[in-house]
Design a protein around this motif. Structure first.
Motif, PDB file in Angstrom:
ATOM      1  N   SER A  75      -1.584   4.156   1.795  1.00  0.00           N
ATOM      2  CA  SER A  75      -2.795   4.043   2.280  1.00  0.00           C
ATOM      3  C   SER A  75      -2.996   2.932   3.694  1.00  0.00           C
ATOM      4  O   SER A  75      -1.982   2.204   3.528  1.00  0.00           O
ATOM      5  CB  SER A  75      -3.578   3.091   1.130  1.00  0.00           C
ATOM      6  OG  SER A  75      -4.914   3.080   1.579  1.00  0.00           O
ATOM      7  N   GLY A  78     -10.688   7.371   1.424  1.00  0.00           N
ATOM      8  CA  GLY A  78     -11.585   5.958   1.129  1.00  0.00           C
ATOM      9  C   GLY A  78     -11.904   5.536   2.367  1.00  0.00           C
ATOM     10  O   GLY A  78     -13.152   5.761   3.007  1.00  0.00           O
ATOM     11  N   ARG A  79     -10.883   4.480   2.869  1.00  0.00           N
ATOM     12  CA  ARG A  79     -11.148   3.750   4.104  1.00  0.00           C
ATOM     13  C   ARG A  79     -11.762   4.725   5.271  1.00  0.00           C
ATOM     14  O   ARG A  79     -12.600   4.233   5.822  1.00  0.00           O
ATOM     15  CB  ARG A  79      -9.785   3.374   4.470  1.00  0.00           C
ATOM     16  CG  ARG A  79      -9.595   2.292   5.836  1.00  0.00           C
ATOM     17  CD  ARG A  79      -8.158   1.749   5.737  1.00  0.00           C
ATOM     18  NE  ARG A  79      -7.411   1.972   4.716  1.00  0.00           N
ATOM     19  CZ  ARG A  79      -6.903   0.885   3.972  1.00  0.00           C
ATOM     20  NH1 ARG A  79      -7.463  -0.228   4.442  1.00  0.00           N
ATOM     21  NH2 ARG A  79      -6.391   1.127   3.058  1.00  0.00           N
ATOM     22  N   GLU A  92      -8.697  13.077   0.025  1.00  0.00           N
ATOM     23  CA  GLU A  92      -9.024  11.997  -0.604  1.00  0.00           C
ATOM     24  C   GLU A  92      -9.261  10.672   0.049  1.00  0.00           C
ATOM     25  O   GLU A  92      -8.725   9.687  -0.178  1.00  0.00           O
ATOM     26  CB  GLU A  92      -8.030  11.909  -1.769  1.00  0.00           C
ATOM     27  CG  GLU A  92      -8.584  11.387  -2.993  1.00  0.00           C
ATOM     28  CD  GLU A  92      -7.461  11.219  -4.067  1.00  0.00           C
ATOM     29  OE1 GLU A  92      -7.462  12.314  -4.823  1.00  0.00           O
ATOM     30  OE2 GLU A  92      -6.387  10.824  -3.903  1.00  0.00           O
ATOM     31  N   HIS A 122       0.084  11.116  -3.192  1.00  0.00           N
ATOM     32  CA  HIS A 122      -0.354  10.151  -2.245  1.00  0.00           C
ATOM     33  C   HIS A 122       0.791   9.471  -1.938  1.00  0.00           C
ATOM     34  O   HIS A 122       1.465   8.882  -2.826  1.00  0.00           O
ATOM     35  CB  HIS A 122      -1.139   9.532  -3.032  1.00  0.00           C
ATOM     36  CG  HIS A 122      -2.011   8.471  -2.296  1.00  0.00           C
ATOM     37  ND1 HIS A 122      -3.175   8.466  -1.330  1.00  0.00           N
ATOM     38  CD2 HIS A 122      -1.861   7.012  -2.458  1.00  0.00           C
ATOM     39  CE1 HIS A 122      -3.388   7.338  -0.852  1.00  0.00           C
ATOM     40  NE2 HIS A 122      -2.837   6.511  -1.456  1.00  0.00           N
ATOM     41  N   TYR A 152     -12.684  -1.511   1.248  1.00  0.00           N
ATOM     42  CA  TYR A 152     -11.969  -2.636   0.366  1.00  0.00           C
ATOM     43  C   TYR A 152     -12.247  -4.008   0.512  1.00  0.00           C
ATOM     44  O   TYR A 152     -11.564  -4.763  -0.167  1.00  0.00           O
ATOM     45  CB  TYR A 152     -10.350  -2.439   0.748  1.00  0.00           C
ATOM     46  CG  TYR A 152      -9.815  -0.981   0.180  1.00  0.00           C
ATOM     47  CD1 TYR A 152      -9.628  -0.615  -0.887  1.00  0.00           C
ATOM     48  CD2 TYR A 152      -9.663  -0.260   1.324  1.00  0.00           C
ATOM     49  CE1 TYR A 152      -9.301   0.552  -1.365  1.00  0.00           C
ATOM     50  CE2 TYR A 152      -9.195   1.098   1.129  1.00  0.00           C
ATOM     51  CZ  TYR A 152      -8.936   1.557  -0.098  1.00  0.00           C
ATOM     52  OH  TYR A 152      -8.575   2.686  -0.605  1.00  0.00           O
ATOM     53  N   ARG A 168       0.874  -1.306  -0.067  1.00  0.00           N
ATOM     54  CA  ARG A 168      -0.131  -0.134  -0.029  1.00  0.00           C
ATOM     55  C   ARG A 168       0.794   1.358   0.000  1.00  0.00           C
ATOM     56  O   ARG A 168       0.251   2.314   0.089  1.00  0.00           O
ATOM     57  CB  ARG A 168      -0.774  -0.179   1.111  1.00  0.00           C
ATOM     58  CG  ARG A 168      -1.877  -0.975   1.081  1.00  0.00           C
ATOM     59  CD  ARG A 168      -3.100  -0.801   2.405  1.00  0.00           C
ATOM     60  NE  ARG A 168      -2.252  -0.971   3.716  1.00  0.00           N
ATOM     61  CZ  ARG A 168      -2.630  -1.852   4.802  1.00  0.00           C
ATOM     62  NH1 ARG A 168      -3.393  -2.880   4.252  1.00  0.00           N
ATOM     63  NH2 ARG A 168      -1.982  -1.955   5.542  1.00  0.00           N
ATOM     64  N   ARG A 214      -8.529  -9.165   2.501  1.00  0.00           N
ATOM     65  CA  ARG A 214      -7.666  -8.365   3.260  1.00  0.00           C
ATOM     66  C   ARG A 214      -6.741  -9.212   4.337  1.00  0.00           C
ATOM     67  O   ARG A 214      -5.602  -8.714   4.328  1.00  0.00           O
ATOM     68  CB  ARG A 214      -8.291  -7.154   3.794  1.00  0.00           C
ATOM     69  CG  ARG A 214      -8.794  -6.352   2.821  1.00  0.00           C
ATOM     70  CD  ARG A 214      -9.367  -5.047   3.096  1.00  0.00           C
ATOM     71  NE  ARG A 214      -8.235  -4.316   3.577  1.00  0.00           N
ATOM     72  CZ  ARG A 214      -7.820  -4.004   4.693  1.00  0.00           C
ATOM     73  NH1 ARG A 214      -8.425  -4.707   5.801  1.00  0.00           N
ATOM     74  NH2 ARG A 214      -6.642  -3.321   5.027  1.00  0.00           N
ATOM     75  N   TYR A 250      -2.638  -8.713   3.172  1.00  0.00           N
ATOM     76  CA  TYR A 250      -2.016  -7.800   3.832  1.00  0.00           C
ATOM     77  C   TYR A 250      -1.720  -8.251   5.172  1.00  0.00           C
ATOM     78  O   TYR A 250      -1.225  -7.576   6.114  1.00  0.00           O
ATOM     79  CB  TYR A 250      -2.762  -6.430   4.002  1.00  0.00           C
ATOM     80  CG  TYR A 250      -3.279  -5.998   2.731  1.00  0.00           C
ATOM     81  CD1 TYR A 250      -2.563  -5.765   1.639  1.00  0.00           C
ATOM     82  CD2 TYR A 250      -4.592  -5.798   2.671  1.00  0.00           C
ATOM     83  CE1 TYR A 250      -3.027  -5.048   0.449  1.00  0.00           C
ATOM     84  CE2 TYR A 250      -5.104  -5.326   1.408  1.00  0.00           C
ATOM     85  CZ  TYR A 250      -4.217  -5.015   0.444  1.00  0.00           C
ATOM     86  OH  TYR A 250      -4.898  -4.436  -0.781  1.00  0.00           O
ATOM     87  N   MET A 299     -12.996  -5.978  -3.146  1.00  0.00           N
ATOM     88  CA  MET A 299     -11.985  -6.633  -3.718  1.00  0.00           C
ATOM     89  C   MET A 299     -12.518  -8.192  -3.852  1.00  0.00           C
ATOM     90  O   MET A 299     -11.553  -9.034  -3.757  1.00  0.00           O
ATOM     91  CB  MET A 299     -10.635  -6.412  -2.977  1.00  0.00           C
ATOM     92  CG  MET A 299     -10.004  -5.285  -3.066  1.00  0.00           C
ATOM     93  SD  MET A 299      -8.832  -5.027  -1.749  1.00  0.00           S
ATOM     94  CE  MET A 299      -7.588  -5.931  -2.609  1.00  0.00           C
ATOM     95  N   GLY A 352      -5.526   8.066   2.516  1.00  0.00           N
ATOM     96  CA  GLY A 352      -4.679   7.148   3.152  1.00  0.00           C
ATOM     97  C   GLY A 352      -4.763   7.018   4.592  1.00  0.00           C
ATOM     98  O   GLY A 352      -4.229   6.116   5.338  1.00  0.00           O
TER      99      GLY A 352
HETATM  100  N1  LLP Z   1      -6.138   8.471  -3.347  1.00  0.00           N
HETATM  101  C1  LLP Z   1      -5.151   7.621  -3.834  1.00  0.00           C
HETATM  102  C2  LLP Z   1      -4.580   8.236  -5.075  1.00  0.00           C
HETATM  103  C3  LLP Z   1      -5.187   6.239  -3.634  1.00  0.00           C
HETATM  104  O1  LLP Z   1      -4.480   5.722  -4.542  1.00  0.00           O
HETATM  105  C4  LLP Z   1      -5.811   5.713  -2.514  1.00  0.00           C
HETATM  106  C5  LLP Z   1      -5.757   4.347  -2.366  1.00  0.00           C
HETATM  107  C6  LLP Z   1      -6.474   6.569  -1.732  1.00  0.00           C
HETATM  108  C7  LLP Z   1      -6.727   7.930  -2.171  1.00  0.00           C
HETATM  109  C8  LLP Z   1      -7.485   5.987  -0.646  1.00  0.00           C
HETATM  110  O2  LLP Z   1      -6.647   5.699   0.420  1.00  0.00           O
HETATM  111  P1  LLP Z   1      -7.615   5.079   1.836  1.00  0.00           P
HETATM  112  O3  LLP Z   1      -7.975   6.452   2.232  1.00  0.00           O
HETATM  113  O4  LLP Z   1      -8.800   4.591   1.254  1.00  0.00           O
HETATM  114  O5  LLP Z   1      -6.608   4.531   2.640  1.00  0.00           O
HETATM  115  N2  LLP Z   1      -6.334  -2.571  -1.142  1.00  0.00           N
HETATM  116  C9  LLP Z   1      -6.041  -1.847   0.039  1.00  0.00           C
HETATM  117  C10 LLP Z   1      -5.993  -0.412  -0.166  1.00  0.00           C
HETATM  118  C11 LLP Z   1      -5.062   0.021  -1.256  1.00  0.00           C
HETATM  119  C12 LLP Z   1      -5.431   1.479  -1.399  1.00  0.00           C
HETATM  120  C13 LLP Z   1      -5.106   2.065  -2.775  1.00  0.00           C
HETATM  121  N3  LLP Z   1      -5.254   3.614  -2.847  1.00  0.00           N
HETATM  122  C14 LLP Z   1      -6.344  -2.201   1.542  1.00  0.00           C
HETATM  123  O6  LLP Z   1      -7.637  -3.275   1.228  1.00  0.00           O
HETATM  124  O7  LLP Z   1      -6.023  -1.957   2.506  1.00  0.00           O
END
Ligand code: LLP
Length: 445
Positions: A219, A302-303, A300, A216, A399, A180, A339, A343, A403, A257
């Motif tokens: 994550s 997500g999680r 930005e 970025h 995720y 990540r 997951r 991970y 996924m 992230g």
């Molecule tokens: N912005 C960009 C450009 C990203 O690549 C990502 C995540 C995010 C925002 C959002 O990140 P978050 O806030 O959700 O952590 N499958 C993995 C996570 C891969 C994240 C990829 N990019 C997992 O299940 O932990």
């Protein structure tokens, strides 16, 4: 381990209710036992109150930032029509990776001005959809930019063309699982400073609307410290772009992230306030030092917007003991949640009925799939649990569905939206017909 110690992993609306059938977990005013009886398991639940609280927290901290801020939901964490629609109603932007997520955004009627497109290797179809549907495209590399120049040249006069931001590679990742990390020097994502300079020259030469810089670093991190040097690097670049081209970014995004708690050992929940305040202060100080105008701050996540709102519900299909382990074998596992296997994420869990029962000792919660790696939860203190009982796994909103797979012919679970004591199906369970919907039989011999 009492339920109280795990409670903060669950949606904010979680409660233990007794409506005459014994105490049991309820979320959004809906009893989980009743939902499982009606919709079957595995079942995924999203709690509207938790989503709203997460958006409010981000909004509240961004409101204190002098140049204003925007939240962009990274749809890769989990996207469906309802989530896209709900985020849009909150005025949250949507980050779409490619034509597939853009399609969801379009059908959900997400406002074009709030659609932002990411992708490291965007196809022509991705770029064409982005040009048609997005307000902003984050450019990863020069090849992509050259194709955008061509698309802009071919666009009919008067047709709106998205704003462009450049994804800069800061050369430093955050502390997270290697899969990540994205900010390190050799990452496949983004462009270094000298490439960014060429990209700016190209945009200006062709009259493209270049309005922002993005980076970025990875994550699911809990320590914002590495964002400091990355902000410095990006602002150094911004200052040199101003000096060379007279261009400054009106928008700046440190990506997403921020981490969440999956297991009680991760509690308390990492504070969004700490993360956003850290970025805001670094930006304010860094811009002042260089005499740069303060850009709008885009975050930005997500999680950290959706993980805690989600709960996965499973039924125990068998219980067994081996030499040193107590196994609870569930009706879902790596097909809906890869997951832990991918991970090593440590999840927690709780029985749905009478969750305050005393622990009996550690349990291993595994799925039905043909892999020894199909273990959802390892070595977790749990009460005595019988076959056919329901198990709730918190922090399941990010995720997991995104996924999920049809491994071993698994049908993807139904997803419910819980709000004010009512449930709404926002994604139906896959059917056996769905499994072969794309297949064709061989020609007759
Ligand atoms: N912005 C960009 C450009 C990203 O690549 C990502 C995540 C995010 C925002 C959002 O990140 P978050 O806030 O959700 O952590 N499958 C993995 C996570 C891969 C994240 C990829 N990019 C997992 O299940 O932990």
């Amino acid at each position: 381990m009492s339920f109280q110690e795990r409670r903060a992993l669950f949606p904010v609306s979680v409660e233990i209710v007794d409506r005459g059938n014994g105490p049991g977990l309820a979320i959004g005013g809906c009893e989980l036992t009743a939902l499982a009886a009606e919709y079957g398991t595995p079942l995924y639940l999203y709690d509207q109150a938790t989503l709203a609280a997460a958006v409010d927290t981000y909004r509240h901290v961004l409101d204190a930032y002098p140049a204003g801020g925007e939240i962009t939901y990274a749809g890769k964490a989990g996207l469906n029509l309802a989530l896209a629609q709900w985020m849009d109603r909150q005025g949250v932007w949507l980050d779409c990776t490619g034509v597939g997520e853009l399609h969801v955004a379009q059908v959900a009627s997400v406002d074009r001005s709030r659609v932002l497109v990411h992708g490291v290797a965007k196809t022509d179809a991705d770029l064409q959809a982005a040009v048609r549907q997005a307000g902003t495209i984050v450019v990863d590399n020069l090849d992509e930019l050259r194709r955008l120049v061509d698309l802009a040249a071919a666009a009919p006069p008067g047709q709106p063309f998205p704003d462009l931001w450049l994804r800069v590679l800061p050369g430093l990742a955050v502390d997270t699982h290697a899969f990540r990390q994205t900010g390190q020097e050799d990452s496949k994502f983004g462009m270094d400073a000298s490439t960014a300079r060429q990209a700016v020259a190209l945009c200006l030469r062709h009259g493209l609307s270049l309005t922002g810089l993005h980076f970025h670093q990875g994550s699911h991190f809990h320590d914002p410290t590495p964002i400091g040097p990355a902000v410095e690097m990006v602002l150094d670049l911004a200052a040199s772009l101003r000096d060379e081209f007279g261009w400054t970014p009106a928008h700046l995004s440190p990506g997403g992230g921020w981490g969440v708690a999956y297991h009680e050992d991760d509690l308390p929940q990492p504070a969004v306030e700490e993360y956003v305040t850290f970025v805001a202060e670094a930006l304010i100080a860094g811009c002042e030092k260089r005499g740069l105008p303060l850009p709008v701050l885009h975050v930005e996540p997500g999680r950290s917007l959706v993980a805690r709102a989600g709960v996965a519900l499973y039924r125990v299909r068998a219980a067994k003991r081996t030499l040193s382990r107590r196994w609870l074998l569930l009706d879902g596992g790596m097909a809906d949640n890869i997951r832990p296997a991918l991970y090593g994420t440590r999840y927690s869990a709780s029985p749905v009925a009478n969750p305050q029962r005393p622990d009996e000792g550690p349990a291993w919660l595994a799925g039905p799939y043909c892999e020894s790696g199909d273990i959802l939860v390892e070595n977790l203190p749990m009460p005595a649990v019988e076959t056919d009982e329901l198990i709730a796994v918190p922090a399941s909103g990010a995720y997991q569905i995104a996924m999920s797979s049809n491994y071993n012919g698994a049908l993807k679970p139904a997803v419910l939206w819980l709000e004010a004591g009512r449930e709404h199906v926002i994604q139906r369970r896959q059917t056996l017909a769905d499994l072969i919907a794309r297949d064709e039989v061989l020609p007759t011999e």
